[in-house]
Design an enzyme around this catalytic site. Structure first.
Site, PDB file in Angstrom:
ATOM      1  N   ILE A  35     -10.373  30.339   1.001  1.00  0.00           N
ATOM      2  CA  ILE A  35     -11.112  29.244   1.644  1.00  0.00           C
ATOM      3  C   ILE A  35     -10.296  27.944   1.669  1.00  0.00           C
ATOM      4  CG2 ILE A  35     -12.348  28.284  -0.378  1.00  0.00           C
ATOM      5  CD1 ILE A  35     -14.926  28.486   1.367  1.00  0.00           C
ATOM      6  N   ASN A  90      -3.045  34.593 -11.127  1.00  0.00           N
ATOM      7  CA  ASN A  90      -3.231  33.537 -12.108  1.00  0.00           C
ATOM      8  C   ASN A  90      -4.066  34.115 -13.242  1.00  0.00           C
ATOM      9  OD1 ASN A  90      -1.847  31.572 -10.614  1.00  0.00           O
ATOM     10  ND2 ASN A  90      -3.673  31.104  -9.404  1.00  0.00           N
ATOM     11  N   GLN A  97      -6.462  29.993 -13.179  1.00  0.00           N
ATOM     12  CA  GLN A  97      -7.500  30.952 -12.772  1.00  0.00           C
ATOM     13  C   GLN A  97      -8.853  30.267 -12.818  1.00  0.00           C
ATOM     14  OE1 GLN A  97      -7.799  34.662 -15.000  1.00  0.00           O
ATOM     15  NE2 GLN A  97      -9.289  35.502 -13.560  1.00  0.00           N
ATOM     16  N   HIS A 103      -7.935  38.878  -8.898  1.00  0.00           N
ATOM     17  CA  HIS A 103      -7.542  38.736  -7.495  1.00  0.00           C
ATOM     18  C   HIS A 103      -6.048  38.491  -7.403  1.00  0.00           C
ATOM     19  CE1 HIS A 103      -9.002  34.889  -9.091  1.00  0.00           C
ATOM     20  NE2 HIS A 103      -8.063  34.298  -8.363  1.00  0.00           N
TER      21      HIS A 103
HETATM   22  P1  5GP Z   1      -7.676  31.235  -8.814  1.00  0.00           P
HETATM   23  O1  5GP Z   1      -7.633  29.731  -8.896  1.00  0.00           O
HETATM   24  O2  5GP Z   1      -8.791  31.792  -9.673  1.00  0.00           O
HETATM   25  O3  5GP Z   1      -6.370  31.932  -9.043  1.00  0.00           O
HETATM   26  O4  5GP Z   1      -8.011  31.570  -7.306  1.00  0.00           O
HETATM   27  C1  5GP Z   1      -9.294  31.470  -6.785  1.00  0.00           C
HETATM   28  C2  5GP Z   1      -9.147  31.271  -5.316  1.00  0.00           C
HETATM   29  O5  5GP Z   1     -10.400  31.524  -4.708  1.00  0.00           O
HETATM   30  C3  5GP Z   1      -8.736  29.861  -4.915  1.00  0.00           C
HETATM   31  O6  5GP Z   1      -7.509  29.916  -4.200  1.00  0.00           O
HETATM   32  C4  5GP Z   1      -9.896  29.358  -4.065  1.00  0.00           C
HETATM   33  O7  5GP Z   1      -9.488  28.582  -2.959  1.00  0.00           O
HETATM   34  C5  5GP Z   1     -10.566  30.652  -3.636  1.00  0.00           C
HETATM   35  N1  5GP Z   1     -12.002  30.534  -3.416  1.00  0.00           N
HETATM   36  C6  5GP Z   1     -12.890  29.926  -4.249  1.00  0.00           C
HETATM   37  N2  5GP Z   1     -14.136  30.043  -3.746  1.00  0.00           N
HETATM   38  C7  5GP Z   1     -14.020  30.744  -2.580  1.00  0.00           C
HETATM   39  C8  5GP Z   1     -14.972  31.179  -1.611  1.00  0.00           C
HETATM   40  O8  5GP Z   1     -16.180  30.959  -1.702  1.00  0.00           O
HETATM   41  N3  5GP Z   1     -14.469  31.868  -0.537  1.00  0.00           N
HETATM   42  C9  5GP Z   1     -13.152  32.142  -0.405  1.00  0.00           C
HETATM   43  N4  5GP Z   1     -12.771  32.821   0.675  1.00  0.00           N
HETATM   44  N5  5GP Z   1     -12.226  31.751  -1.299  1.00  0.00           N
HETATM   45  C10 5GP Z   1     -12.655  31.061  -2.385  1.00  0.00           C
END
Ligand code: 5GP
Ligand code: ZN
Length: 117
Positions: A35, A90, A97, A103
């Site tokens: 997103i 992450n 994370q 993911h």
């Molecule tokens: P992290 O920070 O945990 O490694 O990555 C989480 C990712 O999820 C981030 O890059 C963030 O932009 C994405 N993200 C968070 N909420 C949503 C959502 O509701 N929809 C989508 N498509 N991505 C999301």
């Protein structure tokens, strides 16, 4: 934790309860556009099965973690970004994370510097 959760954001995206731009899906893996993209291609590749992250993964998760990476490679091939892309996990809040459903970030379509921040 391996059970699907009612409140996990990414489990809800897999179930279609929260909209996302789907990029790829098979029996085990789901992929969708991040997103807040950090690159022209920024796709999240996740196992349909819930687990929190790499440090919670068990030996039985080896195959699905591999499948996520192979799906990322296939998406990169389809998008013609094979000159250089990055897959990132992450792990833990200290590494950024923020969603605790494993993911793989697929980032590409621009120059990626090293080391990452
Ligand atoms: P992290 O920070 O945990 O490694 O990555 C989480 C990712 O999820 C981030 O890059 C963030 O932009 C994405 N993200 C968070 N909420 C949503 C959502 O509701 N929809 C989508 N498509 N991505 C999301
Ligand atoms: Zn989940």
């Amino acid at each position: 934790m391996t059970a699907p959760t009612t409140d996990c954001l990414f489990c809800r995206i897999v179930r279609g309860e929260i909209p996302a731009k789907k990029v790829y899906e098979d029996e085990h893996v789901f992929a969708f556009e991040d997103i807040h993209p950090q690159a022209p291609t920024h796709v999240l590749v996740i196992p349909k099965k819930h687990f929190s992250g790499l440090k919670e993964a068990q030996a039985e998760d080896a195959e699905i973690i591999g499948r996520c990476h192979l799906a990322a490679a296939e998406i990169a091939r389809q998008r013609n970004i094979e000159q250089g892309y990055r897959t990132v996990l992450n792990v833990g809040p200290g590494a950024g994370q923020s969603v605790f459903h494993l993911h793989v970030h697929l980032l590409g379509g621009r120059h990626l510097s090293w080391p990452p921040g």
